[in-house]
Design a protein around this motif. Structure first.
Motif, PDB file in Angstrom:
ATOM      1  N   ARG A 386      35.765 -11.010  -3.789  1.00 47.90           N
ATOM      2  CA  ARG A 386      36.826 -11.898  -4.252  1.00 47.90           C
ATOM      3  C   ARG A 386      38.004 -11.787  -3.282  1.00 47.90           C
ATOM      4  NH1 ARG A 386      32.974 -12.623  -6.910  1.00 47.90           N
ATOM      5  NH2 ARG A 386      32.781 -12.926  -9.177  1.00 47.90           N
ATOM      6  N   GLU A 387      38.615 -12.914  -2.975  1.00 55.31           N
ATOM      7  CA  GLU A 387      39.807 -12.956  -2.131  1.00 55.31           C
ATOM      8  C   GLU A 387      40.794 -13.934  -2.762  1.00 55.31           C
ATOM      9  OE1 GLU A 387      40.797 -11.497   0.668  1.00 55.31           O
ATOM     10  OE2 GLU A 387      38.988 -10.549   1.508  1.00 55.31           O
ATOM     11  N   ALA A 388      42.085 -13.670  -2.572  1.00 58.04           N
ATOM     12  CA  ALA A 388      43.123 -14.585  -3.040  1.00 58.04           C
ATOM     13  C   ALA A 388      44.086 -14.868  -1.892  1.00 58.04           C
ATOM     14  CB  ALA A 388      43.876 -13.986  -4.225  1.00 58.04           C
ATOM     15  N   VAL A 389      44.426 -16.141  -1.725  1.00 53.43           N
ATOM     16  CA  VAL A 389      45.348 -16.566  -0.668  1.00 53.43           C
ATOM     17  C   VAL A 389      46.445 -17.409  -1.307  1.00 53.43           C
ATOM     18  CG1 VAL A 389      45.592 -17.789   1.524  1.00 53.43           C
ATOM     19  CG2 VAL A 389      43.435 -16.618   0.985  1.00 53.43           C
ATOM     20  N   GLY A 390      47.692 -17.100  -0.985  1.00 51.82           N
ATOM     21  CA  GLY A 390      48.805 -17.858  -1.542  1.00 51.82           C
ATOM     22  C   GLY A 390      48.881 -19.264  -0.973  1.00 51.82           C
ATOM     23  N   ILE A 391      49.268 -20.213  -1.822  1.00 60.77           N
ATOM     24  CA  ILE A 391      49.440 -21.606  -1.398  1.00 60.77           C
ATOM     25  C   ILE A 391      50.934 -21.864  -1.216  1.00 60.77           C
ATOM     26  CG2 ILE A 391      49.032 -24.023  -1.970  1.00 60.77           C
ATOM     27  CD1 ILE A 391      46.729 -23.118  -3.763  1.00 60.77           C
ATOM     28  N   GLU A 392      51.329 -22.362  -0.055  1.00 65.56           N
ATOM     29  CA  GLU A 392      52.744 -22.549   0.252  1.00 65.56           C
ATOM     30  C   GLU A 392      53.295 -23.864  -0.289  1.00 65.56           C
ATOM     31  OE1 GLU A 392      53.173 -22.005   4.446  1.00 65.56           O
ATOM     32  OE2 GLU A 392      52.531 -19.904   4.394  1.00 65.56           O
ATOM     33  N   ARG A 393      52.510 -24.925  -0.214  1.00 69.87           N
ATOM     34  CA  ARG A 393      52.934 -26.219  -0.761  1.00 69.87           C
ATOM     35  C   ARG A 393      51.756 -26.861  -1.475  1.00 69.87           C
ATOM     36  NH1 ARG A 393      55.562 -26.550   4.182  1.00 69.87           N
ATOM     37  NH2 ARG A 393      54.015 -27.969   5.069  1.00 69.87           N
ATOM     38  N   ILE A 394      52.071 -27.553  -2.592  1.00 71.60           N
ATOM     39  CA  ILE A 394      51.014 -28.102  -3.445  1.00 71.60           C
ATOM     40  C   ILE A 394      51.290 -29.565  -3.759  1.00 71.60           C
ATOM     41  CG2 ILE A 394      49.946 -27.995  -5.736  1.00 71.60           C
ATOM     42  CD1 ILE A 394      50.476 -24.988  -5.722  1.00 71.60           C
TER      43      ILE A 394
END
Length: 455
Positions: A386-394
Protein backbone atom coordinates in the motif's frame (compact mmCIF):
# COMPACT_ATOMS: atom_id res chain seq x y z
CA UNK A 1 20.44 -5.07 -52.94
CA UNK A 2 22.22 -6.71 -55.86
CA UNK A 3 25.92 -6.97 -56.54
CA UNK A 4 27.97 -7.28 -59.69
CA UNK A 5 31.45 -8.72 -59.93
CA UNK A 6 34.48 -8.49 -62.17
CA UNK A 7 37.67 -10.50 -62.25
CA UNK A 8 39.42 -8.07 -59.96
CA UNK A 9 36.93 -6.86 -57.36
CA UNK A 10 33.34 -6.75 -56.15
CA UNK A 11 31.27 -3.62 -56.55
CA UNK A 12 28.05 -2.71 -54.77
CA UNK A 13 25.22 -1.57 -57.02
CA UNK A 14 23.98 1.99 -56.48
CA UNK A 15 21.14 1.95 -53.88
CA UNK A 16 17.84 3.68 -54.61
CA UNK A 17 17.87 5.89 -51.53
CA UNK A 18 18.32 9.29 -53.19
CA UNK A 19 15.28 11.45 -52.33
CA UNK A 20 15.91 13.95 -55.10
CA UNK A 21 16.08 13.16 -58.78
CA UNK A 22 19.40 14.05 -60.46
CA UNK A 23 17.40 15.90 -63.10
CA UNK A 24 15.87 18.26 -60.55
CA UNK A 25 15.97 21.93 -61.51
CA UNK A 26 17.61 22.64 -58.14
CA UNK A 27 20.95 20.84 -57.84
CA UNK A 28 20.87 18.49 -54.84
CA UNK A 29 23.34 18.91 -52.02
CA UNK A 30 25.00 15.59 -51.28
CA UNK A 31 26.56 14.35 -48.10
CA UNK A 32 29.44 13.17 -50.27
CA UNK A 33 28.93 14.27 -53.86
CA UNK A 34 32.37 13.03 -54.91
CA UNK A 35 31.21 9.45 -54.56
CA UNK A 36 27.78 9.93 -56.07
CA UNK A 37 27.57 8.78 -59.69
CA UNK A 38 24.87 11.38 -60.38
CA UNK A 39 27.35 14.24 -60.01
CA UNK A 40 30.01 15.49 -62.38
CA UNK A 41 32.73 16.16 -59.82
CA UNK A 42 35.97 14.22 -60.34
CA UNK A 43 36.78 11.23 -58.19
CA UNK A 44 39.20 12.26 -55.40
CA UNK A 45 42.69 10.89 -55.04
CA UNK A 46 42.63 7.60 -53.21
CA UNK A 47 45.80 8.01 -51.14
CA UNK A 48 45.75 10.33 -48.15
CA UNK A 49 47.78 11.21 -45.08
CA UNK A 50 46.50 12.92 -41.94
CA UNK A 51 47.64 13.37 -38.34
CA UNK A 52 45.24 13.81 -35.42
CA UNK A 53 44.67 13.13 -31.74
CA UNK A 54 43.49 9.56 -30.95
CA UNK A 55 41.03 10.73 -28.28
CA UNK A 56 39.25 13.01 -30.76
CA UNK A 57 39.16 10.25 -33.36
CA UNK A 58 37.79 7.74 -30.82
CA UNK A 59 34.92 10.09 -29.92
CA UNK A 60 33.96 10.56 -33.57
CA UNK A 61 34.29 6.86 -34.35
CA UNK A 62 31.79 6.11 -31.58
CA UNK A 63 29.22 8.24 -33.44
CA UNK A 64 29.52 6.68 -36.89
CA UNK A 65 29.78 3.12 -35.54
CA UNK A 66 26.03 3.32 -34.93
CA UNK A 67 25.54 2.81 -38.69
CA UNK A 68 27.92 -0.16 -38.91
CA UNK A 69 25.95 -3.47 -39.02
CA UNK A 70 26.31 -5.59 -35.89
CA UNK A 71 25.38 -8.77 -37.76
CA UNK A 72 26.59 -10.13 -41.08
CA UNK A 73 25.78 -7.46 -43.68
CA UNK A 74 24.57 -8.09 -47.22
CA UNK A 75 28.03 -7.03 -48.46
CA UNK A 76 31.35 -6.80 -46.55
CA UNK A 77 31.91 -3.20 -47.69
CA UNK A 78 29.29 -2.10 -45.13
CA UNK A 79 31.73 -3.11 -42.37
CA UNK A 80 34.10 -0.41 -43.61
CA UNK A 81 34.19 3.30 -42.91
CA UNK A 82 34.55 5.77 -45.74
CA UNK A 83 37.38 8.11 -44.68
CA UNK A 84 38.05 11.37 -46.51
CA UNK A 85 40.96 13.66 -45.69
CA UNK A 86 40.09 17.24 -46.66
CA UNK A 87 43.11 19.51 -46.98
CA UNK A 88 41.03 22.67 -47.43
CA UNK A 89 39.11 22.30 -44.16
CA UNK A 90 41.87 20.33 -42.39
CA UNK A 91 39.40 17.69 -41.27
CA UNK A 92 38.96 13.95 -41.50
CA UNK A 93 35.42 13.05 -42.57
CA UNK A 94 34.10 9.66 -41.42
CA UNK A 95 31.02 8.07 -43.00
CA UNK A 96 29.15 4.84 -42.25
CA UNK A 97 26.19 3.69 -44.35
CA UNK A 98 24.12 0.49 -44.17
CA UNK A 99 21.62 1.40 -46.94
CA UNK A 100 19.08 2.54 -44.34
CA UNK A 101 21.02 5.04 -42.24
CA UNK A 102 23.97 7.22 -43.17
CA UNK A 103 26.01 8.96 -40.44
CA UNK A 104 28.75 11.43 -41.32
CA UNK A 105 30.96 13.35 -38.91
CA UNK A 106 34.15 15.40 -39.06
CA UNK A 107 37.11 15.67 -36.73
CA UNK A 108 39.99 18.18 -36.87
CA UNK A 109 43.25 16.88 -38.34
CA UNK A 110 46.48 18.02 -39.95
CA UNK A 111 46.02 16.85 -43.53
CA UNK A 112 49.23 16.53 -45.55
CA UNK A 113 47.61 14.80 -48.52
CA UNK A 114 43.93 14.85 -49.42
CA UNK A 115 42.18 11.69 -50.52
CA UNK A 116 39.59 9.03 -49.76
CA UNK A 117 39.76 5.36 -48.78
CA UNK A 118 37.77 2.80 -46.78
CA UNK A 119 38.97 0.89 -43.74
CA UNK A 120 37.62 -1.78 -41.39
CA UNK A 121 35.51 0.16 -38.88
CA UNK A 122 35.74 -2.25 -35.95
CA UNK A 123 39.48 -2.76 -36.30
CA UNK A 124 40.15 0.97 -36.46
CA UNK A 125 37.92 1.69 -33.47
CA UNK A 126 39.46 -1.11 -31.39
CA UNK A 127 43.01 0.03 -32.16
CA UNK A 128 42.38 3.73 -31.51
CA UNK A 129 40.84 2.99 -28.09
CA UNK A 130 44.10 1.43 -26.90
CA UNK A 131 46.46 4.19 -28.05
CA UNK A 132 48.23 6.67 -25.81
CA UNK A 133 47.75 10.44 -25.96
CA UNK A 134 50.44 10.87 -28.61
CA UNK A 135 49.19 12.07 -32.04
CA UNK A 136 48.61 9.36 -34.63
CA UNK A 137 48.95 9.32 -38.40
CA UNK A 138 46.59 7.60 -40.82
CA UNK A 139 47.87 7.05 -44.34
CA UNK A 140 47.02 4.85 -47.31
CA UNK A 141 49.81 2.60 -48.54
CA UNK A 142 49.42 2.81 -52.35
CA UNK A 143 51.21 -0.52 -52.87
CA UNK A 144 49.32 -2.74 -50.42
CA UNK A 145 46.14 -0.59 -50.48
CA UNK A 146 46.05 -0.90 -46.69
CA UNK A 147 45.57 1.90 -44.18
CA UNK A 148 48.65 2.51 -42.06
CA UNK A 149 48.07 3.50 -38.43
CA UNK A 150 51.26 5.02 -37.02
CA UNK A 151 51.63 5.95 -33.36
CA UNK A 152 54.93 6.71 -31.64
CA UNK A 153 56.92 3.45 -32.05
CA UNK A 154 53.95 1.42 -33.35
CA UNK A 155 52.75 0.84 -36.89
CA UNK A 156 49.79 -1.24 -38.02
CA UNK A 157 48.43 -2.08 -41.46
CA UNK A 158 44.64 -2.33 -41.51
CA UNK A 159 42.67 -3.85 -44.40
CA UNK A 160 41.01 -1.34 -46.69
CA UNK A 161 39.17 -1.15 -49.98
CA UNK A 162 38.87 1.36 -52.77
CA UNK A 163 36.17 4.03 -52.33
CA UNK A 164 34.80 2.98 -55.71
CA UNK A 165 33.49 -0.17 -53.96
CA UNK A 166 31.44 1.94 -51.54
CA UNK A 167 27.76 2.54 -52.38
CA UNK A 168 26.60 5.98 -53.48
CA UNK A 169 25.60 8.00 -50.44
CA UNK A 170 22.09 9.44 -49.96
CA UNK A 171 21.49 13.06 -50.82
CA UNK A 172 20.93 15.82 -48.31
CA UNK A 173 17.60 17.39 -49.38
CA UNK A 174 18.27 20.72 -51.10
CA UNK A 175 15.85 22.71 -48.93
CA UNK A 176 16.02 25.12 -46.03
CA UNK A 177 15.97 23.31 -42.67
CA UNK A 178 13.74 23.62 -39.64
CA UNK A 179 16.15 24.41 -36.79
CA UNK A 180 15.12 23.40 -33.27
CA UNK A 181 16.77 23.81 -29.88
CA UNK A 182 18.56 20.56 -29.08
CA UNK A 183 16.92 20.57 -25.63
CA UNK A 184 13.43 20.61 -27.20
CA UNK A 185 14.36 17.81 -29.59
CA UNK A 186 15.70 15.66 -26.74
CA UNK A 187 12.59 16.37 -24.64
CA UNK A 188 10.46 15.26 -27.57
CA UNK A 189 12.29 11.94 -27.84
CA UNK A 190 10.90 10.99 -24.42
CA UNK A 191 7.82 9.79 -26.35
CA UNK A 192 9.83 6.77 -27.54
CA UNK A 193 8.90 5.07 -24.27
CA UNK A 194 5.57 4.26 -25.98
CA UNK A 195 6.93 3.17 -29.38
CA UNK A 196 6.10 -0.37 -30.47
CA UNK A 197 8.73 -3.10 -30.76
CA UNK A 198 6.40 -5.42 -32.65
CA UNK A 199 7.93 -6.08 -36.08
CA UNK A 200 4.47 -7.01 -37.38
CA UNK A 201 3.51 -3.33 -36.98
CA UNK A 202 6.47 -1.61 -38.68
CA UNK A 203 4.84 1.83 -38.94
CA UNK A 204 4.65 1.91 -35.11
CA UNK A 205 8.38 1.09 -34.74
CA UNK A 206 9.23 4.78 -34.64
CA UNK A 207 7.97 8.25 -33.77
CA UNK A 208 5.64 10.41 -35.84
CA UNK A 209 6.81 14.00 -36.40
CA UNK A 210 4.16 16.61 -37.25
CA UNK A 211 5.24 20.03 -38.50
CA UNK A 212 2.44 22.55 -38.35
CA UNK A 213 2.71 26.25 -39.09
CA UNK A 214 3.77 27.23 -35.56
CA UNK A 215 3.92 23.88 -33.79
CA UNK A 216 6.34 20.96 -33.78
CA UNK A 217 5.03 17.67 -32.32
CA UNK A 218 6.34 14.13 -31.82
CA UNK A 219 4.23 11.12 -30.87
CA UNK A 220 4.67 7.37 -30.44
CA UNK A 221 2.25 4.55 -29.71
CA UNK A 222 2.27 0.77 -29.43
CA UNK A 223 -1.51 0.44 -29.63
CA UNK A 224 -1.90 0.27 -25.83
CA UNK A 225 -0.64 3.73 -24.89
CA UNK A 226 0.32 6.98 -26.57
CA UNK A 227 2.97 9.58 -25.73
CA UNK A 228 2.95 13.02 -27.37
CA UNK A 229 5.17 16.09 -27.05
CA UNK A 230 4.56 19.57 -28.51
CA UNK A 231 6.89 22.54 -28.90
CA UNK A 232 5.74 26.00 -30.02
CA UNK A 233 7.90 27.49 -32.77
CA UNK A 234 9.12 31.08 -32.60
CA UNK A 235 8.67 31.51 -36.36
CA UNK A 236 6.25 29.81 -38.76
CA UNK A 237 7.29 26.70 -40.68
CA UNK A 238 7.13 26.92 -44.46
CA UNK A 239 6.88 23.72 -46.55
CA UNK A 240 10.17 23.24 -48.41
CA UNK A 241 10.51 21.67 -51.84
CA UNK A 242 13.40 21.31 -54.26
CA UNK A 243 10.87 21.28 -57.12
CA UNK A 244 9.42 24.48 -58.63
CA UNK A 245 5.78 25.20 -57.81
CA UNK A 246 3.31 24.02 -60.47
CA UNK A 247 0.71 26.63 -59.58
CA UNK A 248 0.61 30.39 -59.75
CA UNK A 249 -2.21 30.63 -57.23
CA UNK A 250 -0.63 32.57 -54.37
CA UNK A 251 -3.43 31.61 -51.99
CA UNK A 252 -2.85 27.89 -52.53
CA UNK A 253 0.90 28.41 -52.11
CA UNK A 254 0.32 30.03 -48.74
CA UNK A 255 -2.12 27.37 -47.54
CA UNK A 256 -0.15 25.27 -45.10
CA UNK A 257 -0.63 21.53 -44.92
CA UNK A 258 0.89 19.77 -41.89
CA UNK A 259 3.97 17.71 -42.76
CA UNK A 260 4.22 14.23 -41.25
CA UNK A 261 7.34 12.05 -41.01
CA UNK A 262 7.75 8.75 -39.20
CA UNK A 263 11.37 8.11 -38.22
CA UNK A 264 12.56 4.69 -36.93
CA UNK A 265 13.18 4.36 -33.20
CA UNK A 266 16.75 3.14 -33.69
CA UNK A 267 17.75 6.24 -35.65
CA UNK A 268 16.16 8.51 -33.05
CA UNK A 269 17.92 6.70 -30.19
CA UNK A 270 21.21 7.11 -32.06
CA UNK A 271 20.47 10.81 -32.53
CA UNK A 272 19.72 11.14 -28.83
CA UNK A 273 23.14 9.71 -27.92
CA UNK A 274 24.93 11.83 -30.54
CA UNK A 275 23.30 15.05 -29.32
CA UNK A 276 24.20 14.19 -25.74
CA UNK A 277 27.83 13.39 -26.56
CA UNK A 278 28.34 16.40 -28.84
CA UNK A 279 26.81 18.92 -26.38
CA UNK A 280 25.23 20.92 -29.22
CA UNK A 281 22.60 23.65 -29.05
CA UNK A 282 20.59 23.03 -32.22
CA UNK A 283 19.25 20.27 -34.46
CA UNK A 284 18.34 21.08 -38.07
CA UNK A 285 15.78 18.93 -39.89
CA UNK A 286 15.80 18.73 -43.70
CA UNK A 287 12.83 17.25 -45.52
CA UNK A 288 11.86 17.76 -49.15
CA UNK A 289 8.05 17.62 -49.47
CA UNK A 290 8.36 17.01 -53.23
CA UNK A 291 10.10 13.65 -52.82
CA UNK A 292 7.90 10.71 -53.68
CA UNK A 293 6.32 9.04 -50.68
CA UNK A 294 7.41 5.47 -50.14
CA UNK A 295 10.32 3.32 -49.06
CA UNK A 296 12.87 5.71 -50.62
CA UNK A 297 11.84 8.83 -48.67
CA UNK A 298 14.49 10.18 -46.33
CA UNK A 299 14.96 12.87 -43.72
CA UNK A 300 18.27 14.47 -42.78
CA UNK A 301 19.18 15.85 -39.37
CA UNK A 302 22.25 17.98 -38.78
CA UNK A 303 23.64 18.07 -35.27
CA UNK A 304 25.10 21.41 -34.23
CA UNK A 305 27.22 23.32 -36.73
CA UNK A 306 27.17 20.73 -39.54
CA UNK A 307 29.78 18.56 -37.84
CA UNK A 308 27.55 15.48 -37.75
CA UNK A 309 24.71 14.54 -40.11
CA UNK A 310 22.29 11.62 -39.91
CA UNK A 311 20.25 10.73 -42.99
CA UNK A 312 17.56 8.15 -42.24
CA UNK A 313 15.02 6.34 -44.37
CA UNK A 314 11.47 7.06 -43.22
CA UNK A 315 9.05 4.32 -42.24
CA UNK A 316 6.59 3.64 -45.03
CA UNK A 317 2.86 3.66 -44.28
CA UNK A 318 0.13 5.76 -42.69
CA UNK A 319 0.61 6.56 -39.02
CA UNK A 320 -2.52 6.63 -36.79
CA UNK A 321 -4.09 10.08 -36.52
CA UNK A 322 -2.97 10.37 -32.92
CA UNK A 323 -4.27 13.92 -32.14
CA UNK A 324 -7.82 12.55 -32.43
CA UNK A 325 -7.06 9.91 -29.79
CA UNK A 326 -6.40 12.47 -27.05
CA UNK A 327 -9.55 13.49 -25.12
CA UNK A 328 -10.19 17.23 -25.14
CA UNK A 329 -12.12 17.50 -21.86
CA UNK A 330 -11.94 15.72 -18.50
CA UNK A 331 -14.32 15.47 -15.56
CA UNK A 332 -11.47 15.00 -13.06
CA UNK A 333 -7.98 16.50 -12.83
CA UNK A 334 -5.63 15.71 -9.94
CA UNK A 335 -2.28 17.50 -9.58
CA UNK A 336 0.49 15.63 -7.73
CA UNK A 337 4.19 15.95 -7.03
CA UNK A 338 5.77 13.85 -9.77
CA UNK A 339 8.70 12.65 -7.65
CA UNK A 340 6.43 11.44 -4.83
CA UNK A 341 4.12 9.72 -7.31
CA UNK A 342 7.04 8.13 -9.18
CA UNK A 343 8.80 6.88 -6.04
CA UNK A 344 5.60 5.29 -4.72
CA UNK A 345 4.91 3.66 -8.09
CA UNK A 346 8.48 2.40 -8.38
CA UNK A 347 8.23 0.61 -5.04
CA UNK A 348 4.80 -0.89 -5.52
CA UNK A 349 5.60 -1.97 -9.10
CA UNK A 350 8.16 -4.41 -7.68
CA UNK A 351 5.29 -6.41 -6.20
CA UNK A 352 3.08 -5.95 -9.26
CA UNK A 353 5.78 -7.48 -11.49
CA UNK A 354 5.81 -10.58 -9.26
CA UNK A 355 2.08 -11.04 -9.63
CA UNK A 356 0.62 -13.91 -11.65
CA UNK A 357 -1.80 -11.37 -13.05
CA UNK A 358 -0.79 -10.93 -16.73
CA UNK A 359 -1.77 -7.24 -16.59
CA UNK A 360 0.52 -6.58 -13.57
CA UNK A 361 -2.24 -4.41 -12.14
CA UNK A 362 -1.95 -1.60 -9.62
CA UNK A 363 -5.21 -0.28 -8.20
CA UNK A 364 -5.59 3.46 -7.61
CA UNK A 365 -8.16 5.02 -5.25
CA UNK A 366 -8.67 8.79 -5.23
CA UNK A 367 -9.95 10.11 -1.88
CA UNK A 368 -10.97 13.73 -2.44
CA UNK A 369 -11.96 14.38 1.19
CA UNK A 370 -8.48 13.45 2.46
CA UNK A 371 -6.65 14.83 -0.62
CA UNK A 372 -4.95 11.50 -1.06
CA UNK A 373 -4.24 8.98 -3.81
CA UNK A 374 -3.85 5.39 -2.58
CA UNK A 375 -2.01 2.69 -4.54
CA UNK A 376 -2.68 -0.99 -3.87
CA UNK A 377 -1.20 -4.30 -5.05
CA UNK A 378 -2.17 -7.75 -3.74
CA UNK A 379 -0.40 -10.92 -4.88
CA UNK A 380 -0.91 -14.51 -3.68
CA UNK A 381 2.83 -15.28 -3.50
CA UNK A 382 4.81 -12.01 -3.26
CA UNK A 383 2.68 -10.33 -0.62
CA UNK A 384 0.83 -7.03 -0.76
CA UNK A 385 1.65 -3.34 -0.70
CA UNK A 386 0.00 0.00 0.00
CA UNK A 387 1.22 3.52 -0.81
CA UNK A 388 -0.35 6.94 -0.26
CA UNK A 389 0.51 10.11 -2.18
CA UNK A 390 -0.83 13.56 -1.34
CA UNK A 391 -2.87 15.41 -3.96
CA UNK A 392 -1.96 19.10 -4.31
CA UNK A 393 -4.91 20.29 -6.40
CA UNK A 394 -8.26 18.61 -7.06
CA UNK A 395 -10.97 19.00 -9.67
CA UNK A 396 -13.73 16.37 -9.56
CA UNK A 397 -14.87 13.61 -7.21
CA UNK A 398 -13.66 10.24 -5.88
CA UNK A 399 -12.83 7.45 -8.29
CA UNK A 400 -11.32 3.96 -8.19
CA UNK A 401 -9.32 2.90 -11.23
CA UNK A 402 -6.58 0.39 -12.17
CA UNK A 403 -3.60 0.43 -14.53
CA UNK A 404 -0.81 -1.74 -15.86
CA UNK A 405 1.95 -0.87 -13.37
CA UNK A 406 4.75 -0.76 -15.94
CA UNK A 407 2.82 1.46 -18.35
CA UNK A 408 1.98 3.93 -15.59
CA UNK A 409 5.57 3.97 -14.32
CA UNK A 410 6.91 4.50 -17.86
CA UNK A 411 4.74 7.59 -18.24
CA UNK A 412 5.99 9.06 -14.97
CA UNK A 413 9.60 8.40 -16.03
CA UNK A 414 9.12 10.30 -19.28
CA UNK A 415 7.68 13.43 -17.67
CA UNK A 416 10.30 15.97 -16.61
CA UNK A 417 8.19 18.56 -14.76
CA UNK A 418 8.03 18.86 -10.97
CA UNK A 419 4.27 18.33 -10.99
CA UNK A 420 2.08 15.98 -12.99
CA UNK A 421 -1.63 16.00 -13.70
CA UNK A 422 -3.69 12.81 -13.72
CA UNK A 423 -6.72 13.55 -15.93
CA UNK A 424 -9.65 11.10 -15.83
CA UNK A 425 -13.19 10.85 -17.14
CA UNK A 426 -14.11 7.34 -15.97
CA UNK A 427 -12.48 4.04 -15.02
CA UNK A 428 -13.11 2.62 -18.49
CA UNK A 429 -12.02 5.48 -20.78
CA UNK A 430 -8.55 6.80 -21.71
CA UNK A 431 -6.62 8.55 -18.94
CA UNK A 432 -3.94 11.17 -19.59
CA UNK A 433 -0.83 11.94 -17.55
CA UNK A 434 0.28 15.47 -18.39
CA UNK A 435 3.27 17.61 -17.52
CA UNK A 436 2.72 20.93 -15.73
CA UNK A 437 4.57 24.03 -16.91
CA UNK A 438 6.22 24.99 -20.19
CA UNK A 439 6.89 21.41 -21.31
CA UNK A 440 3.89 20.01 -23.17
CA UNK A 441 4.05 16.24 -22.65
CA UNK A 442 0.96 14.03 -22.63
CA UNK A 443 0.81 10.31 -21.98
CA UNK A 444 -2.42 8.43 -22.71
CA UNK A 445 -3.00 5.09 -21.01
CA UNK A 446 -6.02 2.79 -20.97
CA UNK A 447 -7.33 1.67 -17.56
CA UNK A 448 -7.70 -2.01 -16.69
CA UNK A 449 -11.16 -3.20 -15.71
CA UNK A 450 -10.98 -4.90 -12.32
CA UNK A 451 -13.83 -7.11 -11.17
CA UNK A 452 -15.23 -6.00 -7.82
CA UNK A 453 -15.58 -8.64 -5.05
CA UNK A 454 -19.11 -9.85 -4.39
CA UNK A 455 -20.71 -8.77 -1.08
Amino acid sequence: MTTTSTKTKEKVATPTLNPTSPTSSTPPVTSDSKLNPDTTEPTPQTSFKATLHPYTLAEKLALVMKAIPKKNPSHPIFLNLLVEADKKTQTLKLTAFDLRTCITTRCPATVEQAGTWTVSAKLLESMVKTLSEEPITLAVNPTSQQVELISNLSIYHLPGRSPSDYPALPLLPAVSPLTLPASAFISGLSVLIAASKDEKKPILNGANFRLEEKLFSIAATDGHRLAAYSHKLTSPVLPQSSQPSKTSDTKSEKAFQPIELTIPTKDLRDLEQIIDSEAVETVSLYYDISQQKGSGSVVALEIGNRETTVIARLLDGTYPNWPDLLPRTFERTFTLNRHAFFNAMERISILAEQSQDPEKTVEVDIDVAHKEMRLKVDTPTAGSGREAVGIERIKGDDISIAFNAKFLLDGLKAIASEQVQLRINSNSTPVVLESVGNLRFRYLIMPILVSQPQN
